[in-house]
Design a protein around this motif. Structure first.
Motif, mmCIF file in Angstrom:
data_model
loop_
_atom_site.group_PDB
_atom_site.id
_atom_site.type_symbol
_atom_site.label_atom_id
_atom_site.label_comp_id
_atom_site.label_asym_id
_atom_site.label_seq_id
_atom_site.Cartn_x
_atom_site.Cartn_y
_atom_site.Cartn_z
ATOM 1 N N LYS A 1 135.893 63.935 12.990
ATOM 2 C CA LYS A 1 135.975 63.294 14.302
ATOM 3 C C LYS A 1 135.288 61.931 14.305
ATOM 4 N N VAL A 2 134.101 61.850 13.699
ATOM 5 C CA VAL A 2 133.367 60.578 13.690
ATOM 6 C C VAL A 2 134.105 59.540 12.858
ATOM 7 N N ILE A 3 134.669 59.939 11.705
ATOM 8 C CA ILE A 3 135.418 58.993 10.874
ATOM 9 C C ILE A 3 136.650 58.488 11.623
ATOM 10 N N ASP A 4 137.356 59.381 12.283
ATOM 11 C CA ASP A 4 138.540 58.962 13.045
ATOM 12 C C ASP A 4 138.155 57.963 14.133
ATOM 13 N N TYR A 5 137.066 58.230 14.827
ATOM 14 C CA TYR A 5 136.625 57.339 15.911
ATOM 15 C C TYR A 5 136.154 56.006 15.354
ATOM 16 N N TRP A 6 135.526 56.031 14.194
ATOM 17 C CA TRP A 6 135.034 54.815 13.550
ATOM 18 C C TRP A 6 136.192 53.924 13.094
ATOM 19 N N VAL A 7 137.234 54.540 12.544
ATOM 20 C CA VAL A 7 138.358 53.779 12.009
ATOM 21 C C VAL A 7 139.320 53.336 13.110
ATOM 22 N N GLU A 8 139.437 54.123 14.184
ATOM 23 C CA GLU A 8 140.394 53.839 15.253
ATOM 24 C C GLU A 8 140.144 52.464 15.865
ATOM 25 N N ASP A 9 141.229 51.715 16.121
ATOM 26 C CA ASP A 9 141.167 50.379 16.723
ATOM 27 C C ASP A 9 140.291 49.423 15.923
ATOM 28 N N ASP A 10 140.183 49.628 14.619
ATOM 29 C CA ASP A 10 139.406 48.744 13.738
ATOM 30 C C ASP A 10 137.935 48.659 14.130
ATOM 31 N N ARG A 11 137.375 49.769 14.658
ATOM 32 C CA ARG A 11 135.960 49.725 15.039
ATOM 33 C C ARG A 11 135.060 49.540 13.825
ATOM 34 N N TYR A 12 135.489 50.020 12.662
ATOM 35 C CA TYR A 12 134.665 49.864 11.465
ATOM 36 C C TYR A 12 134.410 48.396 11.147
ATOM 37 N N ALA A 13 135.395 47.535 11.413
ATOM 38 C CA ALA A 13 135.232 46.104 11.164
ATOM 39 C C ALA A 13 134.506 45.419 12.315
ATOM 40 N N ARG A 14 134.828 45.800 13.548
ATOM 41 C CA ARG A 14 134.224 45.147 14.717
ATOM 42 C C ARG A 14 132.753 45.500 14.856
ATOM 43 N N LEU A 15 132.360 46.700 14.388
ATOM 44 C CA LEU A 15 130.954 47.086 14.488
ATOM 45 C C LEU A 15 130.088 46.167 13.643
ATOM 46 N N ALA A 16 130.564 45.805 12.447
ATOM 47 C CA ALA A 16 129.794 44.923 11.576
ATOM 48 C C ALA A 16 129.624 43.539 12.186
ATOM 49 N N ALA A 17 130.556 43.137 13.060
ATOM 50 C CA ALA A 17 130.499 41.793 13.638
ATOM 51 C C ALA A 17 129.552 41.698 14.822
ATOM 52 N N VAL A 18 129.268 42.798 15.494
ATOM 53 C CA VAL A 18 128.485 42.717 16.728
ATOM 54 C C VAL A 18 127.105 43.343 16.616
ATOM 55 N N GLN A 19 126.843 44.162 15.595
ATOM 56 C CA GLN A 19 125.555 44.843 15.558
ATOM 57 C C GLN A 19 124.434 43.848 15.267
ATOM 58 N N SER A 20 123.278 44.096 15.895
ATOM 59 C CA SER A 20 122.147 43.199 15.729
ATOM 60 C C SER A 20 121.224 43.653 14.604
ATOM 61 N N GLU A 21 121.362 44.875 14.113
ATOM 62 C CA GLU A 21 120.616 45.357 12.956
ATOM 63 C C GLU A 21 121.486 46.353 12.213
ATOM 64 N N GLN A 22 121.045 46.718 11.030
ATOM 65 C CA GLN A 22 121.877 47.548 10.172
ATOM 66 C C GLN A 22 122.114 48.931 10.778
ATOM 67 N N GLN A 23 123.366 49.269 11.017
ATOM 68 C CA GLN A 23 123.714 50.615 11.461
ATOM 69 C C GLN A 23 123.987 51.520 10.257
ATOM 70 N N ILE A 24 124.540 50.973 9.188
ATOM 71 C CA ILE A 24 124.921 51.726 8.011
ATOM 72 C C ILE A 24 125.685 52.983 8.418
#
Length: 376
Positions: free
Chosen positions: A111-134
């Motif tokens: 479920k978490v992987i699907d939500y992370w990949v959906e709508d390109d969130r995996y790429a957009r998260l790296a662009a907006v996070q202020s510290e490492q989420q990893i």
């Protein structure tokens, strides 16, 4: 971005359970609940075997005290089915527990992987996070801990509660009451072993709660440092494989060494904290059986308690205090679980915010040198 510690902790926990609880609902959840019923049944049967061992302990030492070979042979024969039953139940418990943990982890990780990949969130998260989420570390490691620990802790808590109910009755019956001389009078204390184990357990639990209070936060910081070290190492590997420019090699090497230093520093802080909690937990392991024997000694010396009853009461005292001190024995595991739960919940909250802050857009292709031809 990651939520502030005080502000986002409760929201992260709530967000985790909002997603994770879906595993326990739905059309196929009945299979999991049947496994849970089996596990609780195994716990009850294990306690029954433990109860029989407690009485076997009494009868064995009474037979030794009376030097009765026939009774000793009978106890030796009884030991075989008790041991076989205990081993069988332990193996069944491991299978059932790890099956539920594996299925929950598989479901939630998907479920978490699907939500992370959906709508390109995996790429957009790296662009907006202020510290490492990893996120990959949280998905791989924190989801595992967040789904493994609740099963272990829940079964342990059920076992502790039932053990307390069963063996308190033994303490009350075998220990009876005791008369304490006070001046020219005496005070009779009914069920003095039960009162003694409650007071002792309360002292140990209070000590562990006070000493171990910072543990959850330290585990969370340590996990974050570990994840950042992995990310820095991945960047260095990307340079070696040509996926990143080689002129960043020196900078990335410095980042790796800095991340390693931060990780070792957090491990050092965690080590000192665990040393303090170990003083309480290990001291309790050493003292609990001795205190049980000391409390029973006056009645044994007066002849009001046999050797078998002495060992039976001391064993029951140890089991009851272990039930009362369940928090003490599991404090580090609870801290590790809470840390991972908050980290997974924090990742889900960050992905939630992407729906509001940065709608998915088609990324612009990189500019090509003049005269280049873009291949399809």
């Amino acid at each position: 971005m990651i939520e502030p510690a005080q502000n986002g902790s409760s929201r992260a926990k709530s967000r985790f359970w909002q997603s994770a609880s879906g595993f326990w609902r739905g059309a196929s959840a009945w299979r999991v609940w049947m496994l849970c019923v089996l596990l609780v049944t195994v716990v009850v049967l294990q306690l029954y075997v433990q109860f029989r061992f407690n009485y076997w302990n009494r009868d064995f030492f009474d037979a030794l005290e009376s030097r009765d070979p026939a009774r000793l042979r009978g106890q030796a024969f009884l030991l075989v089915p008790l041991c076989l039953g205990s081993v069988t139940l332990a193996v069944t418990s491991v299978w059932g527990r790890m099956t539920v943990q594996r299925k929950w982890r598989e479901w939630l990780t998907g479920k978490v992987i699907d939500y992370w990949v959906e709508d390109d969130r995996y790429a957009r998260l790296a662009a907006v996070q202020s510290e490492q989420q990893i996120p990959e570390y949280r998905i791989a490691e924190d989801v595992r801990i967040a789904t493994d620990a609740p099963i272990d802790l829940a079964l342990g808590l059920v076992s502790a509660l039932l053990s307390a109910v069963i063996f308190i009755q033994i303490l009350w019956t075998v220990g009876g009451d005791i008369a304490l001389p006070v001046g020219s009078h005496s005070i009779r204390i009914p069920g003095y072993l039960v009162i003694g184990v409650a007071l002792y357990s309360g002292i140990v639990t209070t000590a562990m709660t006070l000493v171990g209070a910072p543990l959850t936060r330290l585990v969370q910081i340590k996990n974050q440092a570990e994840a950042e070290l992995i990310t820095a190492a991945h960047e260095l590997r990307d340079i070696g494989e040509g996926a990143a420019p080689r002129d960043r090699r020196s900078e990335v090497c410095r980042d790796v060494r800095g991340a390693l230093g931060a990780t070792i520093d957090q491990w050092r802080r965690l080590c000192w904290q665990l040393m303090r909690t170990t003083i309480v937990s290990h001291g309790n392991t050493l003292l609990a059986p001795i205190i049980g024997l000391v409390l029973c000694a006056p009645k044994f010396l007066s002849g009001a308690m046999t050797l078998g009853e002495l060992t039976q009461a001391a064993a029951a005292f140890t089991l009851v205090q272990a039930s009362f001190n369940w928090v003490v024995d599991n404090y580090a595991r609870i801290a590790d679980w809470r840390s991972s739960l908050e980290r997974v919940g924090g990742l889900l909250l960050s992905l939630d915010r992407l729906n509001r802050e940065t709608p998915p857009q088609q990324a612009e292709p990189p500019a090509l040198p003049t005269g280049s031809v873009r291949l399809p």
